[in-house]
Design an enzyme around this catalytic site. Structure first.
Site, short mmCIF file in Angstrom:
data_model
loop_
_atom_site.label_atom_id
_atom_site.label_comp_id
_atom_site.label_asym_id
_atom_site.label_seq_id
_atom_site.Cartn_x
_atom_site.Cartn_y
_atom_site.Cartn_z
NE ARG A 137 -3.68 -2.01 2.80
CZ ARG A 137 -3.50 -3.19 3.38
NH1 ARG A 137 -2.31 -3.48 3.88
NH2 ARG A 137 -4.49 -4.07 3.47
CE LYS A 161 -6.16 -1.26 5.77
NZ LYS A 161 -7.52 -1.63 5.33
CG HIS A 224 -5.17 0.02 -2.97
ND1 HIS A 224 -4.36 -0.05 -1.85
CD2 HIS A 224 -6.03 -1.02 -2.87
CE1 HIS A 224 -4.74 -1.09 -1.10
NE2 HIS A 224 -5.75 -1.69 -1.70
NE ARG A 227 -3.05 -4.49 -0.40
CZ ARG A 227 -2.35 -5.20 0.48
NH1 ARG A 227 -1.03 -5.21 0.40
NH2 ARG A 227 -2.95 -5.89 1.44
CG HIS A 250 -5.76 -9.52 2.74
ND1 HIS A 250 -6.13 -9.92 1.46
CD2 HIS A 250 -5.61 -8.18 2.67
CE1 HIS A 250 -6.17 -8.87 0.68
NE2 HIS A 250 -5.87 -7.80 1.38
CE1 TYR A 259 -6.93 -7.69 -5.24
CE2 TYR A 259 -6.97 -8.84 -3.15
CZ TYR A 259 -6.80 -7.68 -3.87
OH TYR A 259 -6.51 -6.51 -3.22
#
Length: 292
Positions: A137, A161, A224, A227, A250, A259
């Site tokens: 990111r 994150k 983004h 990514r 994730h 995806y």
């Protein structure tokens, strides 16, 4: 804004920092709460009807934006209630915002080549490479430091994150790039006399300029999307989805599964795995004797 509301926002900020929440989360929530206060005319004393009216206001706000706003309001009024600033919590009556399942927006290989070959500056090219080859990111691209690279083990460190530090496999392209970048400093240092690294928003702006220079017109393609291309291309090459989940950091596999919706090529390849068979011109029904 009333003095009581201003103090409540300050207390809420301290509360969030005590939880070690990311600066971007704290800043975004403050922006939402300030906008809500202007809309409702009050913050601490707002009622559930004002909260609903703000989230459900007419306008172009997306479902994702409204869900984020609901989250900020819920966190704030839960804090007020738990700390005794309010006797009740009006946010408890807010229903969840239904958000359609998102679809990836990946750059194509040709578009990535165009980003890299239409005059982007060296540091912008480095940002693009980190976005595609590491799946980073913009918030992970901005603070890359020479100490984050371990060429011996072939790893790169990043804070993802939730402020979690993770080490990822270093793609050979990025390993080669590292030879041209600072080994004892930020890859993208701040300018204008400011210390530290550039802001994530600056990464977004620079890659967006490269997109315009490359004459890529699709509005939905953003930095983004590099990514997204990273994840999509890995799955196209048959990489196990659990591996892709780890590379994207994730927490939930369901996030990675968006995806798998992208590829029509994979759908075509999948259905063609059923081997063809010779189909007779007739069913043969007329030659079958029916038992008495």
């Amino acid at each position: 804004m009333h003095d009581r509301d201003i103090r409540a926002l300050e207390y809420f900020e301290v509360y969030q920092r005590s939880q070690h929440l990311a600066d971007t989360t704290i800043t975004n929530r403050r922006s939402i709460l300030t906008a809500f206060a202007r809309h409702a005319g009050a913050l601490v004393d707002a009622d559930v009807f004002s909260l609903r009216g703000y989230i459900g206001r007419p306008g172009p706000a997306t479902a994702g934006t409204r869900r984020t706003e609901r989250g900020a309001l819920t966190a704030f009024y839960t804090f007020l209630h738990e700390d005794g600033i309010r006797a009740d919590n009006p946010a408890l009556k807010l229903k969840p915002v239904s958000v359609p399942k998102g679809k990836p927006r990946p750059f194509t290989a040709a578009q990535i080549d165009a980003l890299l070959t239409t005059g982007a500056y060296t540091r912008t090219r480095a940002m693009i490479l980190l976005g595609y080859y590491q799946g980073f990111r913009v918030s992970s691209i901005a603070p890359v430091h020479g100490h984050d690279i371990d060429l011996t083990s072939g790893r790169i460190r990043s804070v993802v994150k939730g402020r979690k530090e993770r080490w990822f496999p270093l793609h050979p392209v990025i390993a080669e790039l590292a030879d041209t970048m600072p080994t004892d400093g930020y890859w993208f240092p701040a300018r204008g006399g400011r210390e530290g690294h550039i802001l994530p928003g600056s990464v977004t702006n620079l890659i967006t300029r490269a997109k315009k220079r490359a004459e890529i017109a699709e509005r939905k393609l953003t930095p983004h999307s590099l990514r997204h291309a990273f994840a999509t291309d890995l799955l196209e090459e048959g990489v196990d989805i659990r591996v892709v989940q780890e590379l994207l950091a994730h927490e939930h596999l369901s996030t990675t599964q968006i995806y798998t919706q992208v590829s029509e090529q994979r759908k075509d390849a999948g259905i063609r795995t059923l081997a063809p068979r010779e189909i007779a011109a007739t069913s043969g029904r007329g030659s079958v004797k029916i038992a008495a």
